[in-house]
Design an enzyme around this catalytic site. Sequence first.
Site, PDB file in Angstrom:
ATOM      1  N   HIS A 263       0.836  -1.204   0.000  1.00 24.60           N
ATOM      2  CA  HIS A 263       0.000   0.000   0.000  1.00 24.60           C
ATOM      3  C   HIS A 263       0.876   1.263   0.000  1.00 24.60           C
ATOM      4  O   HIS A 263       0.630   2.205  -0.749  1.00 24.60           O
ATOM      5  CB  HIS A 263      -0.882   0.046   1.251  1.00 24.60           C
TER       6      HIS A 263
ATOM      7  N   LYS B 207     -16.103  -8.287   6.706  1.00 23.91           N
ATOM      8  CA  LYS B 207     -15.087  -9.047   7.420  1.00 23.91           C
ATOM      9  C   LYS B 207     -14.819  -8.452   8.807  1.00 23.91           C
ATOM     10  O   LYS B 207     -14.859  -7.250   8.984  1.00 23.91           O
ATOM     11  CB  LYS B 207     -13.771  -9.097   6.634  1.00 23.91           C
TER      12      LYS B 207
ATOM     13  N   SER C 272      -2.952  -7.599   2.927  1.00 17.32           N
ATOM     14  CA  SER C 272      -3.215  -7.491   4.363  1.00 17.32           C
ATOM     15  C   SER C 272      -3.612  -8.854   4.930  1.00 17.32           C
ATOM     16  O   SER C 272      -3.153  -9.249   6.003  1.00 17.32           O
ATOM     17  CB  SER C 272      -4.340  -6.493   4.626  1.00 17.32           C
TER      18      SER C 272
HETATM   19  N1  LIG Z   1       0.990  -5.213  -2.339  1.00 15.70           N
HETATM   20  C1  LIG Z   1       0.229  -4.436  -3.081  1.00 15.70           C
HETATM   21  N2  LIG Z   1       0.691  -3.891  -4.221  1.00 15.70           N
HETATM   22  C2  LIG Z   1      -0.103  -3.139  -4.992  1.00 15.70           C
HETATM   23  N3  LIG Z   1      -1.384  -2.850  -4.723  1.00 15.70           N
HETATM   24  C3  LIG Z   1      -1.896  -3.358  -3.606  1.00 15.70           C
HETATM   25  C4  LIG Z   1      -1.129  -4.175  -2.723  1.00 15.70           C
HETATM   26  N4  LIG Z   1      -1.934  -4.560  -1.689  1.00 15.70           N
HETATM   27  C5  LIG Z   1      -3.131  -4.003  -1.929  1.00 15.70           C
HETATM   28  N5  LIG Z   1      -3.124  -3.291  -3.069  1.00 15.70           N
HETATM   29  C6  LIG Z   1      -4.228  -2.555  -3.668  1.00 15.70           C
HETATM   30  O1  LIG Z   1      -4.653  -1.571  -2.758  1.00 15.70           O
HETATM   31  C7  LIG Z   1      -6.056  -1.362  -2.872  1.00 15.70           C
HETATM   32  C8  LIG Z   1      -6.716  -1.550  -1.519  1.00 15.70           C
HETATM   33  O2  LIG Z   1      -6.563  -2.889  -1.168  1.00 15.70           O
HETATM   34  P1  LIG Z   1      -7.050  -3.578   0.152  1.00 15.70           P
HETATM   35  O3  LIG Z   1      -7.290  -2.597   1.219  1.00 15.70           O
HETATM   36  O4  LIG Z   1      -8.122  -4.556  -0.189  1.00 15.70           O
HETATM   37  O5  LIG Z   1      -5.700  -4.359   0.510  1.00 15.70           O
HETATM   38  P2  LIG Z   1      -5.422  -5.886   0.522  1.00 15.70           P
HETATM   39  O6  LIG Z   1      -4.001  -6.014   0.907  1.00 15.70           O
HETATM   40  O7  LIG Z   1      -5.877  -6.530  -0.753  1.00 15.70           O
HETATM   41  O8  LIG Z   1      -6.340  -6.327   1.732  1.00 15.70           O
HETATM   42  P3  LIG Z   1      -7.114  -7.727   1.939  1.00 15.70           P
HETATM   43  O9  LIG Z   1      -6.071  -8.782   1.968  1.00 15.70           O
HETATM   44  O10 LIG Z   1      -7.826  -7.530   3.247  1.00 15.70           O
HETATM   45  O11 LIG Z   1      -8.053  -7.836   0.759  1.00 15.70           O
HETATM   46  C9  LIG Z   1      -6.512  -2.348  -3.951  1.00 15.70           C
HETATM   47  O12 LIG Z   1      -6.501  -1.675  -5.200  1.00 15.70           O
HETATM   48  C10 LIG Z   1      -5.440  -3.406  -3.932  1.00 15.70           C
HETATM   49  O13 LIG Z   1      -5.341  -4.055  -5.177  1.00 15.70           O
END
Ligand SMILES: Nc1ncnc2c1ncn2[C@@H]1O[C@H](COP(=O)(O)OP(=O)(O)OP(=O)(O)O)[C@@H](O)[C@H]1O
Length: 166
Positions: free
Chosen positions: A23, A47, A134
């Site tokens: 992020h 969730k 996450s």
């Molecule tokens: N490691 C990463 N690299 C690039 N983009 C990311 C990454 N982790 C999350 N994102 C993007 O950030 C945005 C917000 O994602 P989100 O809050 O769902 O995170 P997540 O890590 O996917 O969480 P969860 O595992 O709970 O789904 C989405 O567009 C997701 O694709």
Amino acid sequence: MRYHYFMRAAVYPGSFDPLTNGHLDIIRRGTRLFDRVLVAVLENEGKAPVFSVGERMELIAACTRDMPAVEVHSFSGLLVDFMQRVGASVVVRGIRAVSDYEYELQMALMNRELNAGVETIFMLPAVEYTYVSSRLVKEVFRLGGDIARLVPPQVLESLRARLQVV
Ligand SMILES: Nc1ncnc2c1ncn2[C@@H]1O[C@H](COP(=O)(O)OP(=O)(O)OP(=O)(O)O)[C@@H](O)[C@H]1O
Ligand SMILES: [Mg+2]
């Protein structure tokens, strides 16, 4: 000659439970393209979250202190309504792998359907974060795995305090 100066604002929405280095990487890249990056924590999720919305916001604020362009917000309801309220027309989303694409495409097109003025841009993280989510970070941490390179130090500390793993 007339000069027009626009403050370009982008919204980066997500659940951020908790913020990961993936992020953070997307946020940093966003600040190079936009004057303001509004990280928007989604409330009322199905969730059961590990951190409350307020805690997630505090962690994001703590980890982005070196980026003055970043603001931390929360929202519930439709993203396009939140964007209207804050006066932003660009959504930033991160794409890790092809698997993210299908869902992200659907969301982007639905948001466009709801408000034709909203553009979504997809950004790629550094390769070392392409497998970081996450959910996976929490799972590995609970099982005692080392996630120090995958989350900011403040997040690691909060996970330790919350999930009581040494
Ligand atoms: N490691 C990463 N690299 C690039 N983009 C990311 C990454 N982790 C999350 N994102 C993007 O950030 C945005 C917000 O994602 P989100 O809050 O769902 O995170 P997540 O890590 O996917 O969480 P969860 O595992 O709970 O789904 C989405 O567009 C997701 O694709
Ligand atoms: Mg996700």
